[in-house]
Design a protein around this motif. Structure first.
Motif, PDB file in Angstrom:
ATOM      1  N   GLY A   6       0.780  -1.229   0.000  1.00 50.90           N
ATOM      2  CA  GLY A   6       0.000   0.000   0.000  1.00 50.90           C
ATOM      3  C   GLY A   6       0.809   1.274   0.000  1.00 50.90           C
ATOM      4  O   GLY A   6       0.253   2.366   0.165  1.00 50.90           O
ATOM      5  N   ILE A   7       2.121   1.184  -0.186  1.00 49.65           N
ATOM      6  CA  ILE A   7       2.960   2.381  -0.244  1.00 49.65           C
ATOM      7  C   ILE A   7       3.023   2.845  -1.694  1.00 49.65           C
ATOM      8  O   ILE A   7       3.468   2.113  -2.577  1.00 49.65           O
ATOM      9  N   ALA A   8       2.572   4.058  -1.924  1.00 47.27           N
ATOM     10  CA  ALA A   8       2.427   4.549  -3.289  1.00 47.27           C
ATOM     11  C   ALA A   8       3.786   4.783  -3.945  1.00 47.27           C
ATOM     12  O   ALA A   8       4.774   5.108  -3.279  1.00 47.27           O
ATOM     13  N   ARG A   9       3.803   4.622  -5.259  1.00 50.24           N
ATOM     14  CA  ARG A   9       5.006   4.927  -6.023  1.00 50.24           C
ATOM     15  C   ARG A   9       5.338   6.414  -5.832  1.00 50.24           C
ATOM     16  O   ARG A   9       4.474   7.272  -5.953  1.00 50.24           O
ATOM     17  N   GLY A  10       6.561   6.705  -5.487  1.00 48.46           N
ATOM     18  CA  GLY A  10       6.950   8.065  -5.168  1.00 48.46           C
ATOM     19  C   GLY A  10       7.083   8.290  -3.670  1.00 48.46           C
ATOM     20  O   GLY A  10       7.705   9.258  -3.236  1.00 48.46           O
ATOM     21  N   ASP A  11       6.499   7.384  -2.877  1.00 47.36           N
ATOM     22  CA  ASP A  11       6.623   7.480  -1.414  1.00 47.36           C
ATOM     23  C   ASP A  11       7.739   6.584  -0.884  1.00 47.36           C
ATOM     24  O   ASP A  11       7.886   6.428   0.337  1.00 47.36           O
ATOM     25  N   TYR A  12       8.492   5.983  -1.778  1.00 48.50           N
ATOM     26  CA  TYR A  12       9.618   5.136  -1.371  1.00 48.50           C
ATOM     27  C   TYR A  12      10.665   5.180  -2.470  1.00 48.50           C
ATOM     28  O   TYR A  12      10.407   5.609  -3.602  1.00 48.50           O
ATOM     29  N   VAL A  13      11.855   4.705  -2.140  1.00 46.36           N
ATOM     30  CA  VAL A  13      12.902   4.526  -3.141  1.00 46.36           C
ATOM     31  C   VAL A  13      13.799   3.370  -2.689  1.00 46.36           C
ATOM     32  O   VAL A  13      14.040   3.200  -1.482  1.00 46.36           O
ATOM     33  N   ILE A  14      14.232   2.559  -3.634  1.00 44.97           N
ATOM     34  CA  ILE A  14      15.216   1.513  -3.359  1.00 44.97           C
ATOM     35  C   ILE A  14      16.566   2.068  -3.801  1.00 44.97           C
ATOM     36  O   ILE A  14      16.813   2.240  -4.995  1.00 44.97           O
ATOM     37  N   LYS A  15      17.426   2.373  -2.855  1.00 43.83           N
ATOM     38  CA  LYS A  15      18.725   2.987  -3.142  1.00 43.83           C
ATOM     39  C   LYS A  15      19.796   1.902  -3.257  1.00 43.83           C
ATOM     40  O   LYS A  15      19.822   0.966  -2.458  1.00 43.83           O
ATOM     41  N   VAL A  16      20.680   2.045  -4.247  1.00 43.68           N
ATOM     42  CA  VAL A  16      21.688   1.022  -4.532  1.00 43.68           C
ATOM     43  C   VAL A  16      23.076   1.646  -4.575  1.00 43.68           C
ATOM     44  O   VAL A  16      23.279   2.703  -5.189  1.00 43.68           O
ATOM     45  N   ASN A  17      24.021   1.008  -3.922  1.00 48.92           N
ATOM     46  CA  ASN A  17      25.433   1.378  -4.013  1.00 48.92           C
ATOM     47  C   ASN A  17      26.233   0.102  -4.176  1.00 48.92           C
ATOM     48  O   ASN A  17      25.659  -0.984  -4.347  1.00 48.92           O
ATOM     49  N   ASN A  18      27.551   0.197  -4.125  1.00 47.90           N
ATOM     50  CA  ASN A  18      28.396  -0.983  -4.276  1.00 47.90           C
ATOM     51  C   ASN A  18      29.581  -0.862  -3.331  1.00 47.90           C
ATOM     52  O   ASN A  18      30.280   0.151  -3.332  1.00 47.90           O
ATOM     53  N   ARG A  19      29.800  -1.891  -2.520  1.00 41.25           N
ATOM     54  CA  ARG A  19      30.917  -1.858  -1.573  1.00 41.25           C
ATOM     55  C   ARG A  19      32.261  -1.809  -2.304  1.00 41.25           C
ATOM     56  O   ARG A  19      33.254  -1.321  -1.762  1.00 41.25           O
ATOM     57  N   LYS A  20      32.272  -2.292  -3.548  1.00 42.79           N
ATOM     58  CA  LYS A  20      33.524  -2.223  -4.310  1.00 42.79           C
ATOM     59  C   LYS A  20      33.889  -0.774  -4.632  1.00 42.79           C
ATOM     60  O   LYS A  20      35.059  -0.406  -4.644  1.00 42.79           O
ATOM     61  N   VAL A  21      32.869   0.048  -4.902  1.00 45.22           N
ATOM     62  CA  VAL A  21      33.122   1.475  -5.135  1.00 45.22           C
ATOM     63  C   VAL A  21      33.698   2.100  -3.872  1.00 45.22           C
ATOM     64  O   VAL A  21      34.705   2.831  -3.909  1.00 45.22           O
ATOM     65  N   LEU A  22      33.084   1.809  -2.745  1.00 45.05           N
ATOM     66  CA  LEU A  22      33.572   2.343  -1.477  1.00 45.05           C
ATOM     67  C   LEU A  22      34.969   1.822  -1.162  1.00 45.05           C
ATOM     68  O   LEU A  22      35.851   2.586  -0.742  1.00 45.05           O
ATOM     69  N   ALA A  67      38.385  14.755   1.433  1.00 49.18           N
ATOM     70  CA  ALA A  67      37.777  15.366   0.243  1.00 49.18           C
ATOM     71  C   ALA A  67      37.395  14.306  -0.780  1.00 49.18           C
ATOM     72  O   ALA A  67      36.356  14.398  -1.443  1.00 49.18           O
ATOM     73  N   VAL A  68      38.234  13.285  -0.921  1.00 52.14           N
ATOM     74  CA  VAL A  68      37.939  12.209  -1.873  1.00 52.14           C
ATOM     75  C   VAL A  68      36.691  11.439  -1.435  1.00 52.14           C
ATOM     76  O   VAL A  68      35.817  11.135  -2.248  1.00 52.14           O
ATOM     77  N   VAL A  69      36.602  11.141  -0.141  1.00 55.72           N
ATOM     78  CA  VAL A  69      35.437  10.417   0.367  1.00 55.72           C
ATOM     79  C   VAL A  69      34.176  11.272   0.241  1.00 55.72           C
ATOM     80  O   VAL A  69      33.121  10.804  -0.204  1.00 55.72           O
ATOM     81  N   LEU A  70      34.284  12.549   0.599  1.00 55.41           N
ATOM     82  CA  LEU A  70      33.114  13.440   0.558  1.00 55.41           C
ATOM     83  C   LEU A  70      32.596  13.653  -0.850  1.00 55.41           C
ATOM     84  O   LEU A  70      31.408  13.916  -1.058  1.00 55.41           O
ATOM     85  N   SER A  71      33.493  13.548  -1.835  1.00 55.08           N
ATOM     86  CA  SER A  71      33.059  13.748  -3.223  1.00 55.08           C
ATOM     87  C   SER A  71      32.073  12.673  -3.662  1.00 55.08           C
ATOM     88  O   SER A  71      31.322  12.860  -4.624  1.00 55.08           O
ATOM     89  N   LEU A  72      32.056  11.520  -2.955  1.00 60.26           N
ATOM     90  CA  LEU A  72      31.055  10.489  -3.241  1.00 60.26           C
ATOM     91  C   LEU A  72      29.648  10.998  -2.901  1.00 60.26           C
ATOM     92  O   LEU A  72      28.662  10.638  -3.547  1.00 60.26           O
ATOM     93  N   ALA A 125      35.399  -2.020 -11.083  1.00 61.32           N
ATOM     94  CA  ALA A 125      34.476  -3.157 -11.093  1.00 61.32           C
ATOM     95  C   ALA A 125      33.153  -2.778 -10.434  1.00 61.32           C
ATOM     96  O   ALA A 125      32.077  -3.118 -10.932  1.00 61.32           O
ATOM     97  N   GLY A 126      33.225  -2.055  -9.318  1.00 56.90           N
ATOM     98  CA  GLY A 126      32.012  -1.637  -8.634  1.00 56.90           C
ATOM     99  C   GLY A 126      31.175  -0.693  -9.469  1.00 56.90           C
ATOM    100  O   GLY A 126      29.946  -0.815  -9.525  1.00 56.90           O
TER     101      GLY A 126
END
Length: 496
Positions: free
Chosen positions: A161-177, A244-249, A266-267
């Motif tokens: 019952g959660i409307a589209r726009g009221d949620y988001v599935i966020k994706v990252n990659n530990r390889k990038v980090l 600064a490098v970390v914050l730029s993410l 790869a990430g």
């Protein structure tokens, strides 16, 4: 000499735990059933693992802890082996897959729902026991499995019952980090502690903002930065260039030279592939790449994802409430492999059932129908208990929730008060005159009959009878069903 009175036990609940009443249990049961249907639609099958595992099976992968006997509730068996209550549903799955590896069809797709336990300091919204509902794919090395998990998470939230726009599935990659951390000189086992501190700092971006993360990457941050008061969280000790490098993410406007290492590349490539897959399947905007996502457990090795609710509601005092994350997961290619000689790829997603149920209660509180209790058959004549039980049995056999009043029947008013407290839709009444005529009286508690609580004896009942009608015993089921249907009260079919 007077004898000392025995000391009464004090009724008290351990901190970090909670009792749950019928309304919460009913809504949770309905929610679990909805989640189950979506998971099965995607081809996942049910699995149940025990509450207790050998502590060494959990290994070092404990919530925010560096030692295997912390963060969990543990005890020794009679053979002196350490056992622990499970702290999540993923580690037991890894053990199950490794133990039954040769007989399982792979990829192995399973879902599990159950209680997990954390031996941590409880606080607001932080419990020692809570429920999760997981789905995992074991044996699929491609990020298509990760993309599918994210799409299933989106479908699950919408089914609830959660409307589209009221949620988001966020994706990252530990390889990038990990690639960024390698680039600033924090690679290698010797820097594992500082890497974890950096990841925790990034994870607080939504709460403390870019400047708060900057402090946590440096020397540290006060709970109240302006006054330098409250608790102090020690930082990762990065210099300005490293920070600064970390914050730029996190800062989309910042520009910096991308790390020139294979881990980062790869990430990034995996994130691009996931973005392409979810877009092709029609999930663009519902599933988004977000570099601030950091899952806390150490076993994630690739894509990580988080389900976040974006709508805002008001609490009972009119204050804004935003629930944020209600689930998450990621790829953990090393967890099953701890039990075997070869690596075993795996990815999964976990819903925090209690947190999501709380969010849904706010979302649906305005239109939620009341939870009604059973029909109550009151006892007018104690020597006719068997007959009243027969009336109850007739209703139950027709699939209608019903009970006979089992307290002291002397005071009729107390019986009506009991039915009111049970939120019963109606009561069934039969005195000697009705029984002789083969009839009952049905009192509609939903329509009104509020004055019933004041009725104290049979004479007063006979003269009052508010919101009440007669029915033959033969038509009892039919008339009660009509009443329930009129008020929209759900009831079951006849028992076979």
């Amino acid at each position: 000499m007077a004898k000392d009175k025995p000391t009464k036990l004090k009724a008290r609940m351990p901190r970090g735990l909670a009792d749950r009443g019928p309304a919460e249990l009913a809504s949770t049961r309905a929610m679990l059933e909805t989640i189950r249907k979506v998971y099965e639609l995607y081809g996942f099958e049910a699995l149940e693992t025990p509450f207790i595992e050998y502590t060494d099976a959990l290994g070092k992968f404990l919530p925010d802890q560096d030692r295997p006997n912390e963060g969990v509730f543990s005890f020794q068996d009679d053979d002196e082996q350490w056992l622990s209550l499970r702290y999540d549903l993923t580690a037991p799955l890894a053990r199950h897959v490794a133990e039954n590896f040769d007989r399982l069809a792979k990829p192995f797709r399973s879902y599990r729902a159950g209680w997990v336990f954390r031996n941590e300091k409880p606080g607001p919204g932080r419990f020692r026991q809570f429920m999760q509902f997981d789905a995992d794919t074991v044996g699929a090395p491609t990020v298509a499995a990760d993309a599918e998990i994210c799409m299933m998470a989106a479908d699950t939230l919408e089914a609830l019952g959660i409307a589209r726009g009221d949620y988001v599935i966020k994706v990252n990659n530990r390889k990038v980090l990990d690639g960024v951390l390698e680039a600033i000189g924090l690679g290698g086992e010797e820097n594992a502690g500082r890497r974890l501190t950096v990841l925790r700092a990034i994870d607080k971006f939504d709460k403390v903002g870019i400047e708060g993360v900057r402090d946590l990457l440096g020397e540290g941050r006060w709970e109240n930065p302006a006054a330098k008061s409250g608790d102090f969280t020690k930082g990762a000790g990065l210099d300005e260039a490293q920070a600064a490098v970390v914050l730029s993410l996190l800062d989309r406007q910042a520009s910096y030279e991308k790390p020139a290492n294979e881990t980062y590349a790869a990430g990034l490539a995996e994130l691009d592939e996931i973005a392409a897959l979810v877009t092709a399947a029609g999930y663009e905007g519902r599933v988004k790449i977000d570099p601030s996502v950091v899952r806390g457990l150490e076993y994630y090795t690739g894509p990580v994802f988080e389900a976040e609710l974006t709508f805002e509601v008001k609490d009972e005092k009119g204050r804004p409430v935003r629930f944020g994350s209600v689930g998450g997961g990621g790829r953990y290619d090393g967890l099953v492999g701890r039990f075997r000689s070869e690596p075993v790829p795996a990815t999964g997603f976990s819903i925090g059932v209690s947190r999501l149920a709380s969010a849904l209660s706010y979302l649906k509180s305005a239109e939620a129908a009341p939870e009604y209790g059973p029909v109550v058959v009151v006892v007018m004549d104690r020597d006719q208990t068997a007959h009243y039980m027969g009336l109850v049995a007739t209703l139950r056999s027709a699939g209608i929730r019903a009970e006979m009043y089992l307290g002291n029947p002397k005071n009729l008013g107390n019986q009506f008060k009991y039915a009111d407290r049970r939120n019963s839709p109606c009561v069934v009444i039969q005195g000697s005159d009705e029984r002789a005529a083969g009839q009952v009286q049905i009192k509609d508690l939903i329509e009104g009959a509020k004055a019933a609580a004041a009725i104290t004896d049979n004479a007063e009942w006979r003269s009052s009878r508010p919101a009440q009608f007669a029915s033959s015993e033969a038509e009892l089921v039919e008339k009660v069903r009509e009443l329930l249907d009129h008020h929209g009260v759900p009831h079951g079919a006849a028992l076979s």
